[in-house]
Motif scaffolding. Structure first.
Motif, mmCIF file in Angstrom:
data_model
loop_
_atom_site.group_PDB
_atom_site.id
_atom_site.type_symbol
_atom_site.label_atom_id
_atom_site.label_comp_id
_atom_site.label_asym_id
_atom_site.label_seq_id
_atom_site.Cartn_x
_atom_site.Cartn_y
_atom_site.Cartn_z
ATOM 1 N N GLY A 39 -1.827 -5.153 -7.867
ATOM 2 C CA GLY A 39 -3.145 -4.598 -7.566
ATOM 3 C C GLY A 39 -3.058 -3.417 -6.619
ATOM 4 O O GLY A 39 -3.769 -2.424 -6.775
ATOM 5 N N GLU A 40 -2.181 -3.524 -5.643
ATOM 6 C CA GLU A 40 -2.006 -2.430 -4.688
ATOM 7 C C GLU A 40 -1.446 -1.194 -5.371
ATOM 8 O O GLU A 40 -1.889 -0.066 -5.120
ATOM 9 C CB GLU A 40 -1.080 -2.883 -3.564
ATOM 10 N N PHE B 206 -6.153 -8.171 -12.760
ATOM 11 C CA PHE B 206 -5.887 -8.852 -11.493
ATOM 12 C C PHE B 206 -7.194 -9.113 -10.738
ATOM 13 O O PHE B 206 -7.391 -8.614 -9.624
ATOM 14 C CB PHE B 206 -4.927 -8.021 -10.629
ATOM 15 N N PRO B 207 -8.108 -9.881 -11.316
ATOM 16 C CA PRO B 207 -9.439 -10.064 -10.719
ATOM 17 C C PRO B 207 -9.425 -10.745 -9.349
ATOM 18 O O PRO B 207 -10.349 -10.547 -8.566
ATOM 19 C CB PRO B 207 -10.175 -10.924 -11.741
ATOM 20 N N ALA B 208 -8.387 -11.502 -9.031
ATOM 21 C CA ALA B 208 -8.335 -12.188 -7.744
ATOM 22 C C ALA B 208 -7.668 -11.348 -6.655
ATOM 23 O O ALA B 208 -7.645 -11.748 -5.500
ATOM 24 C CB ALA B 208 -7.587 -13.511 -7.900
ATOM 25 N N ALA C 182 -8.998 -5.708 -6.211
ATOM 26 C CA ALA C 182 -9.990 -5.753 -7.287
ATOM 27 C C ALA C 182 -11.391 -5.548 -6.723
ATOM 28 O O ALA C 182 -12.209 -4.859 -7.338
ATOM 29 C CB ALA C 182 -9.897 -7.064 -8.049
ATOM 30 N N GLU C 183 -11.674 -6.127 -5.573
ATOM 31 C CA GLU C 183 -12.998 -5.941 -4.970
ATOM 32 C C GLU C 183 -13.196 -4.486 -4.555
ATOM 33 O O GLU C 183 -14.273 -3.925 -4.741
ATOM 34 C CB GLU C 183 -13.180 -6.873 -3.775
ATOM 35 N N LEU D 211 -9.015 1.728 -12.511
ATOM 36 C CA LEU D 211 -9.771 0.756 -11.722
ATOM 37 C C LEU D 211 -10.270 -0.394 -12.595
ATOM 38 O O LEU D 211 -10.221 -1.564 -12.192
ATOM 39 C CB LEU D 211 -10.939 1.441 -11.011
ATOM 40 N N ARG D 212 -10.725 -0.084 -13.789
ATOM 41 C CA ARG D 212 -11.186 -1.137 -14.711
ATOM 42 C C ARG D 212 -10.023 -2.043 -15.121
ATOM 43 O O ARG D 212 -10.179 -3.257 -15.212
ATOM 44 C CB ARG D 212 -11.852 -0.527 -15.938
ATOM 45 N N TYR D 213 -8.875 -1.458 -15.383
ATOM 46 C CA TYR D 213 -7.705 -2.257 -15.737
ATOM 47 C C TYR D 213 -7.341 -3.187 -14.577
ATOM 48 O O TYR D 213 -7.041 -4.366 -14.792
ATOM 49 C CB TYR D 213 -6.521 -1.350 -16.082
#
Length: 90
Positions: free
Chosen positions: A36-37, A66-68, A72-73, A59-61
């Protein structure tokens, strides 16, 4: 005899195995990036270049894959600010 040979082989294998440390849960002490980073960093590079479409796609990917992730937020907030709605949370 056979068990002694097996035991000796086991001790040699364990003794020469690389030592692995547990992952430090503190992000400021992390030695490597999480996915995510890395993706968020890539999106920031696209922002710096002015490539909005690539930034939005990245950003969408990130949000989908990696929604958690703590990133992601941040990606959801960026997408909202760009007027490009983020995918719904699972």
């Amino acid at each position: 005899m056979w068990s002694t040979t097996v035991a000796a082989a086991f001790v040699c294998a364990v003794g020469t195995a690389p030592m692995q440390c547990a992952r430090d849960p503190k992000p400021d002490k992390a030695m490597e990036e999480e996915p995510g980073e890395a993706l968020y960093g890539l999106a920031e590079q696209f922002r710096a270049r002015g490539d909005k479409d690539a930034r939005v796609a990245t950003l969408r990917y990130l949000v989908n894959r990696f929604p958690a992730s703590r990133f992601a937020e941040m990606a959801r907030q960026d997408l909202d600010a760009l007027g490009a709605p983020a995918p719904a949370k699972p």
